[in-house]
Write an enzyme that holds these catalytic residues in place. Structure first.
Site, PDB file in Angstrom:
ATOM      1  N   LYS A 164      28.732   8.680 104.360  1.00  0.00           N
ATOM      2  CA  LYS A 164      29.545   7.487 104.050  1.00  0.00           C
ATOM      3  C   LYS A 164      29.398   6.994 102.598  1.00  0.00           C
ATOM      4  O   LYS A 164      29.873   7.671 101.695  1.00  0.00           O
ATOM      5  CB  LYS A 164      29.222   6.386 105.055  1.00  0.00           C
TER       6      LYS A 164
ATOM      7  N   PHE B 271      26.268   5.449 117.982  1.00  0.00           N
ATOM      8  CA  PHE B 271      27.302   6.348 117.461  1.00  0.00           C
ATOM      9  C   PHE B 271      26.653   7.270 116.437  1.00  0.00           C
ATOM     10  O   PHE B 271      26.102   6.822 115.435  1.00  0.00           O
ATOM     11  CB  PHE B 271      28.456   5.585 116.804  1.00  0.00           C
TER      12      PHE B 271
END
Lengths: 470, 470
Positions: A325, A188
């Site tokens: 993130k 991903f």
């Protein structure tokens, strides 16, 4: 004094579950939110004002121990006072209201803000380029890789030909060449168009989107526990490396870069061995391609080192390392000066990052280093892993392929199927623990970096209680 | 009391030029910044602490009247006190430090934040999807368009076939279909891979990047002044519309959407007529494609209406309107519920926007409306345009194709060539005015929305002084 005691004197002692899940206020809020937004993926509506440390509170007053932490994105707990101080600073206020076009009109503090990100650069990296999200970071890294690759063919300082400058405006070669990024099955890397072309985890991420016809290789699928399957796993590495070699040999379009997560995260916490990653590095060098390490989910301390790939000491280091993130800012680190394109304005956009998020990223990096949080994560991860090993023996039908040993709190395991996994996650919420899934049948632990033994005990008790009820 | 007197009691009265351009401190800072970043595109290093209203101050203490405003991105002047108040609020601090995964765990104030953006939605639009930049907004709009297009073929509620879910993981059709976005020559829509495939302004934006082989049409090239060339310009509209029709008829891949800026900005401030845009809307409906209006640069008041395409009253309204820049937050507006994909998690990512930037965007929208700034921009734009018309007659060798009448301060003109344009922009900086270029030979005015007649007078005097010296 523990770091949580220092940061969060009022952190809850334990989860509090007051309502069924989701609670009535959450349900009402979701209904209302659905009028202006796509609220179908909402788990619950949070009260961030009341959330504290490792605990997230919802609008019904339920208090969850949060081991998902905004899809692995909260580094230092909710309402961290050190970050609040940065958010209140005049520098932050100006970064918010006077957002510059950083490439054209940087501010007098821009260099300091960039240095804040560089202070925690992965070993071997000394430059950084800013982006706005993990997907954005990866796509900007792809751009840098394609420009680098063509500059190696053309000569770094060579001019573009008129054929190139003309054909590119028609989206045709040679100006717009057929080049590829090689990625791995179950990877991903994001959901923009080029990143979606490299993402291989679930159809839902990609359906109906035109894609670049880029190739894929296979990421090793190990047997666990690793020490019991050394031979098979070595064979698996060899098998997967041969596929990478084949991809280079049979590539329809030249491969400018190989893109890999040190641990495939969204795709199921799939680990790779040091020797696999080193061999991959060797292959990229042999074929004149770059190695891009996607540390969007693995970076910033969660595996017990600041950057997960630092567990592997691959040499030479990756050419680019992307992040987002937990760093709350995004971009890519690099070291080769020729990864900066030969001419200005090739890697460019209006904002070139967000100084507000970069300032916060620097503060997060500094707190992580000052408090040696990777060491804390390693210690607590080890404590937690051992308890999960015991549970895995007790409940072998529900804890398969426990993985993440010696990788801090970056731990996952699998269930027999998706429905059982989903039931487990729902039941765990009823016990006041917010956990996330990955792949089709797995759960992943992604707590903050200030998750301590006492939190691990609460987590283990909740997992045990749920499994005991099955 | 003028809006600037209200916001900026200490705004400078006039530019102050203390050093050669760039000043010695700026040069030193650029050299130092070049060690950690690509500083080649830097004009000067700014002191945002000292910048105020329409004036940007550099580290040498030079004070420029800023009619470029961070590549058209500062809406309400530097250090706007109303925005500073929002930046200091507890809501902003939490949005910064507790950044949620908005799709999964929205906060109790998320709906209110989204409503802030919806309050200033273009006429006919009532939903919004958040992104992080103009390029990101456009790519997310493309994703929505492709999903919508396929859902029209498949049926909105139809399941994916196993052939689709299997082939998409190989980046092959039918799961990853060949579909296209039609864009226009000289367009600028961003620099990620899909957006770069639609950007057609300069080779430097695209060279060495693989691209989608999407088609392009021609954007009208009008003769100015418009009232003197009605007939030719009508013919030009017809010619360009025929090319759009041809693109649909000859498309190798079905065109899911037509993407257009109401005024091509980066590409040279190229205007289009109401009838051209209405005819384009009609063509998209005829062929079952969406119309995406890219208002990244034109939106938020700069043309004398909140959204530039509202000058044209095209019916039905565009299917999507993308925004960023002056709004400081990014995304797309839409109205058709079927532009929300049939299944959750298709349009999704970790952050789904940035609540800090969305909160600021709502505050910007509210200030613009409260103070009726589009009316101010229209009035000042008219004042400025008339003065430039006079100058254009006086200096016909240096002000060609003046454009932007009745479009607020969204004004541009052309020079004979790039080198003359570049010299003019450099000379203007010596007079204390920071202006930007567009296309190869033009300059564009992109002041803030609080640019008043007194600022226009200073600008005109500086332009006149520079041109008189030629």
């Amino acid at each position: 004094m523990s770091i949580c005691a220092k940061y969060f004197p009022n952190e809850p002692e334990a989860p509090v579950v007051k309502t069924a899940f989701p609670g009535p206020k959450s349900q009402d809020a979701v209904k209302s939110l659905g009028q202006v937004s796509d609220a179908r993926p909402v788990y619950f509506v949070a009260d961030y004002e009341k959330s504290n440390g490792n605990y997230i509170v919802d609008v019904d007053g339920n208090t969850y121990l949060d081991v998902y932490a905004q899809i692995a994105s909260i580094p230092l707990g909710y309402n961290n006072p050190a970050l609040a101080e940065v958010a209140r600073s005049d520098k932050m206020i100006r970064a918010i209201i006077d957002r510059p076009a950083l490439g054209n009109f940087p501010g007098k503090d821009t260099e300091e803000i960039i240095q804040g990100l560089l202070k925690v650069a992965p070993k071997g990296q000394d430059k950084v380029w800013s982006a706005l999200s993990g997907a954005d970071a990866n796509e900007l890294a792809f751009k840098a890789a394609f420009m680098w690759y063509q500059s190696r063919r053309r000569g770094y300082n060579a001019d573009f030909t008129s054929e190139e400058t003309k054909s590119v405006m028609e989206n045709q070669k040679p100006g717009s060449p057929d080049l590829a990024i090689l990625s791995f099955e179950r990877a991903f890397h994001g959901r923009l168009f080029a990143t979606a072309s490299t993402t291989r985890s679930k159809p839902i991420h990609k359906l109906d989107l035109p894609s670049f016809k880029w190739p894929k290789a296979q990421f090793p699928s190990y047997k666990y526990p690793l020490p019991d399957h050394v031979k098979e796993n070595e064979e698996e590495d060899k098998r997967c490396l041969a596929i990478v070699e084949d991809a280079f040999k049979n590539a329809v379009a030249p491969i400018a870069a190989v893109l890999i997560e040190p641990i495939q995260s969204e795709g199921g916490d799939n680990h790779a061995s040091q020797s696999f990653l080193q061999a991959l590095r060797d292959i990229t060098i042999k074929h004149g391609a770059l190695l891009i390490m996607d540390e969007v989910q693995t970076g910033v301390g969660a595996t017990g080192k600041f950057w997960a790939h630092e567990h592997f000491n691959i040499t030479p280091p990756p050419d680019m390392v992307t992040f987002s993130k937990k760093f709350q800012s995004a971009g890519y680190y690099f070291h080769d000066p020729e990864i900066i394109p030969n001419v200005a304005y090739r890697q460019f956009n209006t904002w070139c990052g967000d100084p507000a998020r970069m300032l916060l990223g620097g503060a997060i990096g500094a707190e992580v280093v000052k408090n040696d949080l990777p060491a804390l994560v390693a210690r607590v991860g080890d404590y937690l892993y051992k308890k999960l090993e015991v549970l895995a023996k007790e409940y072998p039908d529900y804890i398969h392929n426990l993985r993440g040993k010696d990788r801090g709190t970056f731990i996952a395991w699998s269930f027999k199927d998706a429905s059982l996994r989903n039931k487990f996650l729902a039941d765990l919420k009823k016990e006041g623990v917010n956990m996330g899934g990955c792949a089709e049948d797995s759960v992943r632990l992604r707590p903050t970096l200030v998750f301590e033994e006492k939190h691990a005990d609460i987590l283990i008790a909740a997992v045990k209680k749920v499994l005991a009820s099955y």
